[in-house]
Scaffold this active site. Sequence first.
Site, short mmCIF file in Angstrom:
data_model
loop_
_atom_site.label_atom_id
_atom_site.label_comp_id
_atom_site.label_asym_id
_atom_site.label_seq_id
_atom_site.Cartn_x
_atom_site.Cartn_y
_atom_site.Cartn_z
N ASN A 43 0.74 -0.91 -0.64
CA ASN A 43 -0.13 0.27 -0.17
C ASN A 43 1.35 1.58 -0.32
O ASN A 43 2.10 0.96 0.23
CB ASN A 43 -0.77 -0.33 0.92
CG ASN A 43 -0.47 0.19 2.27
OD1 ASN A 43 1.15 0.77 2.32
ND2 ASN A 43 -0.82 -0.36 4.11
N GLU A 69 3.07 1.40 3.39
CA GLU A 69 4.46 0.76 3.19
C GLU A 69 5.31 0.98 2.40
O GLU A 69 6.66 0.77 2.29
CB GLU A 69 3.56 -1.20 3.42
CG GLU A 69 2.65 -1.65 4.55
CD GLU A 69 1.56 -2.23 3.89
OE1 GLU A 69 1.44 -3.06 4.39
OE2 GLU A 69 1.81 -3.02 2.67
N ASP A 112 -5.63 -8.62 1.33
CA ASP A 112 -5.28 -10.43 1.22
C ASP A 112 -6.17 -10.82 -0.02
O ASP A 112 -5.11 -11.74 -0.64
CB ASP A 112 -5.70 -10.91 2.46
CG ASP A 112 -5.01 -10.35 3.53
OD1 ASP A 112 -4.35 -9.86 3.67
OD2 ASP A 112 -5.73 -10.25 5.02
#
Length: 344
Positions: free
Chosen positions: A208, A211, A279
């Site tokens: 993301n 990150e 996920d």
Amino acid sequence: MIADLLPIIDKFTNKRIMVVGDMIADIYLEGTISRVSREAPVLVLAYAGETMVPGGGANVVHNVAVLAGYVNAAGVIGEDAAGRELVALLKDKHTDTTGLIIDPARPTITKTRITAGGQATVRQQVVRIDRESQALLDKEIEDLLLAHIQNSIVDMDGVILSDYGCRVITPQIIEHTIERCKAMDIPCIVDSRYNVLNFKGATIIKQNEAEAAAAVGIDIKDKKSLLAAGQELEKRLTARAVLITRGAQGMTLFGEAGTVTHIPVTNISEVYDVSGAGDTVVAVMALALAAGAAVADAARLANAAAGVVVRKLGTATAKPEELKNAVRQYYGSGRSNSEGIEYL
């Protein structure tokens, strides 16, 4: 666009995906507000129920299974009730759980969310309690996990490394898994919360914005800084592609030959909960690549699937028909930007 994407979803069936990662039990403890405590200025909740759902790497496993893939789960759980219930949940989804190694000295990672609400109020999270060990993985347990990966990966069509920073994905496991994927010419998808620079040589890196910014030390605040961060990640990790998820701004894919494709968000008006959306993204990317999709098409499908799960509360999954409907609704809408914008 639809003609290209829908057949890929049909090919997900029985694709063999191994998920190596931090297997987390997400526990939702629900209560109804009864009164304010006499002991302190806090609410007293009357217990209303408790549920567990797969979280972290286990949520990636769950997503692959719901999308009709065959999934092999590899990770570490504790010798406790949470571990046993998590295994039972995954087995119920026809998951191979023989790679979930039991470590008696390490508790199953749990994230317990206490939620409260009343008849006329929206249920909200009050507090979250995390239970996990930050100790280094025991060498014997690591060897057992490595042996399972070694023995099982030969039958896989793709691998996902799901690293939530719980010290299960060790340097040895990273190196061994990526090298084996290269040798077998199968895709290796990485989603790492804190240590993505350790995953050099993987096929696809998913991050993301926060990150990615932390990994390369670039504050992503506009198109220029986004391009700089994505290209730096791709360069440092020698990946085939880097996918940066950007919340309400959609996703940006840094692909081969320097191409950069922006994929707009599918439906910002119906976002209820972004928990676990990443996920879903890596699960769909792995299945799509295993089914022979181009990286850009895999990313578009992942974007559509994320648009499905963020409309659901808690960590959630997208069923094949839900994904197909999302593809029909969004990519068949005739929007001029639905195929992405190329930044040259």
